[in-house]
Design a protein around this motif. Structure first.
Motif, mmCIF file in Angstrom:
data_model
loop_
_atom_site.group_PDB
_atom_site.id
_atom_site.type_symbol
_atom_site.label_atom_id
_atom_site.label_comp_id
_atom_site.label_asym_id
_atom_site.label_seq_id
_atom_site.Cartn_x
_atom_site.Cartn_y
_atom_site.Cartn_z
ATOM 1 N N GLY A 1 0.987 -1.285 -0.047
ATOM 2 C CA GLY A 1 -0.038 0.004 0.067
ATOM 3 C C GLY A 1 0.954 1.282 -0.038
ATOM 4 N N GLY A 2 2.147 1.170 -0.495
ATOM 5 C CA GLY A 2 3.041 2.305 -0.347
ATOM 6 C C GLY A 2 3.975 2.119 0.497
ATOM 7 N N VAL A 3 4.182 1.478 1.451
ATOM 8 C CA VAL A 3 5.252 1.249 2.271
ATOM 9 C C VAL A 3 6.783 0.932 1.826
ATOM 10 C CG1 VAL A 3 3.785 0.603 4.378
ATOM 11 C CG2 VAL A 3 4.798 -1.045 3.067
ATOM 12 N N GLY A 4 6.545 0.710 0.396
ATOM 13 C CA GLY A 4 7.713 0.102 -0.258
ATOM 14 C C GLY A 4 7.420 0.015 -1.766
ATOM 15 N N ILE A 5 8.600 -0.146 -2.565
ATOM 16 C CA ILE A 5 8.349 -0.097 -3.863
ATOM 17 C C ILE A 5 9.502 -1.241 -4.574
ATOM 18 C CG2 ILE A 5 9.235 1.590 -5.882
ATOM 19 C CD1 ILE A 5 9.835 3.339 -3.455
ATOM 20 N N HIS A 6 8.844 -1.926 -5.551
ATOM 21 C CA HIS A 6 9.303 -3.038 -6.080
ATOM 22 C C HIS A 6 9.671 -2.894 -7.577
ATOM 23 C CE1 HIS A 6 10.014 -7.301 -6.690
ATOM 24 N NE2 HIS A 6 9.100 -7.084 -7.545
ATOM 25 N N TRP A 7 10.784 -3.316 -7.992
ATOM 26 C CA TRP A 7 11.057 -3.380 -9.494
ATOM 27 C C TRP A 7 11.466 -4.957 -9.596
ATOM 28 C CZ3 TRP A 7 12.544 0.536 -6.265
ATOM 29 C CH2 TRP A 7 12.382 1.704 -6.689
ATOM 30 N N ALA A 8 10.269 -5.458 -10.336
ATOM 31 C CA ALA A 8 10.543 -7.079 -10.671
ATOM 32 C C ALA A 8 11.691 -7.378 -11.498
ATOM 33 C CB ALA A 8 9.167 -7.270 -11.139
ATOM 34 N N SER A 9 11.792 -6.614 -12.437
ATOM 35 C CA SER A 9 12.795 -6.733 -13.660
ATOM 36 C C SER A 9 14.376 -7.008 -13.213
ATOM 37 C CB SER A 9 12.730 -5.956 -14.937
ATOM 38 O OG SER A 9 13.046 -4.586 -14.458
ATOM 39 N N VAL A 10 14.512 -6.004 -12.073
ATOM 40 C CA VAL A 10 15.874 -6.209 -11.343
ATOM 41 C C VAL A 10 15.887 -6.985 -9.971
ATOM 42 C CG1 VAL A 10 16.827 -4.232 -12.955
ATOM 43 C CG2 VAL A 10 15.718 -3.757 -10.766
ATOM 44 N N ASP A 11 14.832 -7.201 -9.528
ATOM 45 C CA ASP A 11 14.551 -7.845 -8.185
ATOM 46 C C ASP A 11 15.086 -6.907 -7.050
ATOM 47 O OD1 ASP A 11 13.882 -10.043 -6.486
ATOM 48 O OD2 ASP A 11 15.833 -10.800 -6.384
ATOM 49 N N GLU A 12 14.581 -5.803 -6.931
ATOM 50 C CA GLU A 12 14.840 -4.745 -6.185
ATOM 51 C C GLU A 12 13.753 -4.289 -5.385
ATOM 52 O OE1 GLU A 12 16.926 -3.510 -3.686
ATOM 53 O OE2 GLU A 12 18.136 -2.832 -5.409
ATOM 54 N N ASP A 13 13.502 -4.243 -4.033
ATOM 55 C CA ASP A 13 12.762 -3.821 -2.934
ATOM 56 C C ASP A 13 13.349 -2.549 -2.527
ATOM 57 O OD1 ASP A 13 10.479 -5.637 -3.790
ATOM 58 O OD2 ASP A 13 11.665 -7.114 -2.662
#
Length: 75
Positions: free
Chosen positions: A53-65
C-alpha cells in the motif's frame, strides 16, 4: 497507534531515486545505494510498483525492493 509514511510517486533518474510521500515530503537517495537500480536500464527503472500500500517499492525486472523506512532511516 503509529502511522507509517506512504509513497505516492517515484521518480528514478540516472543517478537519484526520488520518492514523494503522502504527507508532502520528498525523500531522495543516490542510486549508488541501490546497485541493481544503478545498473538497470532506464526502462527497467521506470517499471516499478508499490508494495504494502505504499510502504515500499518493487522493481520486478531487477529484483529490487526499497522500503520507505529504509529511505527515512527508521528502524
Amino acid at each position: 497507534m503509529e502511522t507509517y509514511p506512504l509513497a505516492v510517486n517515484v521518480v528514478v533518474s540516472a543517478d537519484m531515486l526520488r520518492v514523494m510521500l503522502a504527507d508532502g515530503r520528498e525523500v531522495a537517495a543516490p542510486l549508488a545505494w541501490f546497485p541493481r537500480l544503478q545498473e538497470a536500464t532506464e526502462e527497467q527503472r521506470k517499471n516499478w510498483r508499490f508494495i504494502g500500500g505504499g510502504v515500499g517499492i518493487h522493481w520486478a525486472s531487477v529484483d529490487e525492493d526499497v522500503s520507505i523506512d529504509t529511505l527515512l532511516m527508521r528502524k
